[in-house]
Design a protein around this motif. Structure first.
Motif, PDB file in Angstrom:
ATOM      1  N   VAL A   1      36.793  47.128  46.099  1.00 49.50           N
ATOM      2  CA  VAL A   1      36.233  48.340  45.781  1.00 49.50           C
ATOM      3  C   VAL A   1      36.488  49.016  44.507  1.00 49.50           C
ATOM      4  N   TYR A   2      37.580  48.667  44.039  1.00 53.49           N
ATOM      5  CA  TYR A   2      37.865  49.149  42.664  1.00 53.49           C
ATOM      6  C   TYR A   2      37.919  48.023  41.518  1.00 53.49           C
ATOM      7  N   ARG A   3      37.439  47.006  42.024  1.00 52.92           N
ATOM      8  CA  ARG A   3      37.303  45.749  41.033  1.00 52.92           C
ATOM      9  C   ARG A   3      38.601  45.484  40.462  1.00 52.92           C
TER      10      ARG A   3
ATOM     11  N   GLU B   1      31.857  54.093  45.020  1.00 55.63           N
ATOM     12  CA  GLU B   1      30.521  54.173  45.188  1.00 55.63           C
ATOM     13  C   GLU B   1      29.919  53.269  44.103  1.00 55.63           C
ATOM     14  N   GLU B   2      30.532  53.457  42.891  1.00 63.17           N
ATOM     15  CA  GLU B   2      29.680  52.463  41.821  1.00 63.17           C
ATOM     16  C   GLU B   2      29.736  51.020  42.056  1.00 63.17           C
ATOM     17  N   THR B   3      30.989  50.667  42.754  1.00 63.87           N
ATOM     18  CA  THR B   3      31.003  49.271  42.950  1.00 63.87           C
ATOM     19  C   THR B   3      30.036  48.958  44.005  1.00 63.87           C
ATOM     20  N   MET B   4      29.987  49.848  45.047  1.00 68.73           N
ATOM     21  CA  MET B   4      29.152  49.210  46.149  1.00 68.73           C
ATOM     22  C   MET B   4      27.764  49.169  45.841  1.00 68.73           C
ATOM     23  N   ALA B   5      27.422  50.107  44.933  1.00 65.91           N
ATOM     24  CA  ALA B   5      26.057  49.969  44.463  1.00 65.91           C
ATOM     25  C   ALA B   5      25.785  48.696  43.936  1.00 65.91           C
ATOM     26  N   GLY B   6      26.623  47.789  43.244  1.00 63.94           N
ATOM     27  CA  GLY B   6      26.624  46.763  42.678  1.00 63.94           C
ATOM     28  C   GLY B   6      26.626  45.663  43.269  1.00 63.94           C
ATOM     29  N   VAL B   7      27.557  45.696  44.619  1.00 58.90           N
ATOM     30  CA  VAL B   7      27.649  44.746  45.752  1.00 58.90           C
ATOM     31  C   VAL B   7      26.525  44.684  46.413  1.00 58.90           C
TER      32      VAL B   7
END
Ligand code: TRP
Ligand code: SF4
Length: 325
Positions: free
Chosen positions: A139-141, A312-318
């Motif tokens: 989630v935090y890459r 949230e930023e990561t999950m948008a990408g996922v």
């Protein structure tokens, strides 16, 4: 800047073993990385779901311990797992691609099920422990993950999930690398591993008097009763602590112990004062945060908000990679 994520289950107060091990790397890494330090309260439920124990109080206690060793809430993002719901979403999505045999093969899973026989650990959540841990990291890459030796198989599984995800949906996650803390293991007062459950730990929250009392209880060479008995420092817990905290004097300690010119009472007094000197700044910091529930609440709130934004930023990408939304 690369990022680092690590977590600890809020199962009770932290002790010297944590301080010299993983907490030291937390403090170092907040300078060089975007650091995320998480109280893994959902993970605590995987084994204690039947009787959840004071998770809220333990979470606050863990924040105070972390702050007192020098984790800086302005540098590191200190947050609570259950406050960032994206971990649950990532967990679910990873569960789609994680073969069950990977989890069943996990040595920690097999061991713990054996060891904690009094608990029913045949649950989906316990089997999925490494999937949740991988979700925390992804989630935090995160690029780096400071962990103890016992967590290595979990991190290896997280890497396998990353490889599979990237193969299926395109390169998105970096492979998280482990940072093992290379510190000699501290024994507990009785010579076993230092652990809250063995009741043999020196806690960061102990006072100077409590610490001194505990040093007095440390196991020493059973053949050395009087000062002039010839001792065997390699069999003595006090000596193991001198090795770590009193490096300049260790040769003298060992020599005098062996030749019978050092008595255990003095040897322990000396150790207690060295330990208390090491813990003095930790205690001083602790006093700034203890009994200040509003201050801690604000630190938690701020950390949670920053963690949510990153997640949230990561999950948008996922979601985009997986053709969702
Ligand atoms: N499983 C870890 C432990 O028990 C705690 C943890 C949860 C963790 N999520 C994590 C550690 C993610 C590193 C990264 O010690
Ligand atoms: Fe241990 Fe010190 Fe006693 Fe030797 S003199 S047995 S090192 S406490």
């Amino acid at each position: 800047m690369e990022s680092v994520l690590s977590g600890m289950r809020p199962t009770g107060r932290l002790h010297l073993g944590h301080l010299e091990g993983v907490l030291k790397s937390y403090v170092e890494m907040q300078e060089k990385y975007k650091a995320f330090y998480m109280v893994a309260d959902w993970h605590a439920l995987t084994t204690d779901y039947e009787k959840p124990k004071n998770i809220t109080e333990n979470t606050i206690e863990m924040y105070i311990d972390w702050l007192s060793v020098g984790i800086d809430p302005k540098k590191a993002v200190m947050f609570v797992q259950s406050a960032v719901k994206e971990h649950a979403e990532m967990f679910l999505l990873l569960s789609m691609i994680t073969p069950v045999p990977w989890l069943e093969r996990n040595p920690t899973y097999k061991e713990q099920k054996q060891e904690l026989k009094e608990k029913d650990l045949s649950t989906f959540g316990f089997l999925g422990y490494p999937v949740l841990m991988a979700a925390d990291i992804l989630v935090y890459r995160a690029n780096k993950v400071p962990i103890g030796e016992d967590q290595r198989p979990h991190l290896e599984l997280a890497r396998e999930m990353v490889r599979k995800f990237n193969n299926l949906y395109g390169e998105f996650f970096p492979e998280p690398k482990e940072i093992l803390t290379m510190y000699p293991k501290l024994p507990g007062l009785d010579g076993r591993k230092m652990s809250k459950s063995y009741n043999n730990a020196v806690f960061l929250a102990d006072t100077a008097e409590e610490t001194e009392k505990k040093v007095k209880m440390m196991f020493t060479d059973p053949l050395k009763i009087k000062k002039n008995d010839l001792g065997h420092p390699e069999k003595c817990v006090v000596c193991s602590f001198h090795k770590i905290y009193n490096k300049e004097c260790i040769d003298a300690v060992e020599k005098e112990c062996k030749e019978g010119t050092r008595g255990c009472v003095d040897c322990k007094k000396q150790l207690a004062s060295v330990l208390n000197a090491r813990l003095a700044p930790v205690r001083e910091k602790r006093a700034q945060f203890e009994n200040k529930p509003d201050l801690i609440r604000d630190i938690i709130k701020d950390g949670n908000a920053r963690a949510c934004a990153a997640a949230e930023e990561t999950m948008a990408g996922v979601r985009h990679c997986m053709k969702l939304g």
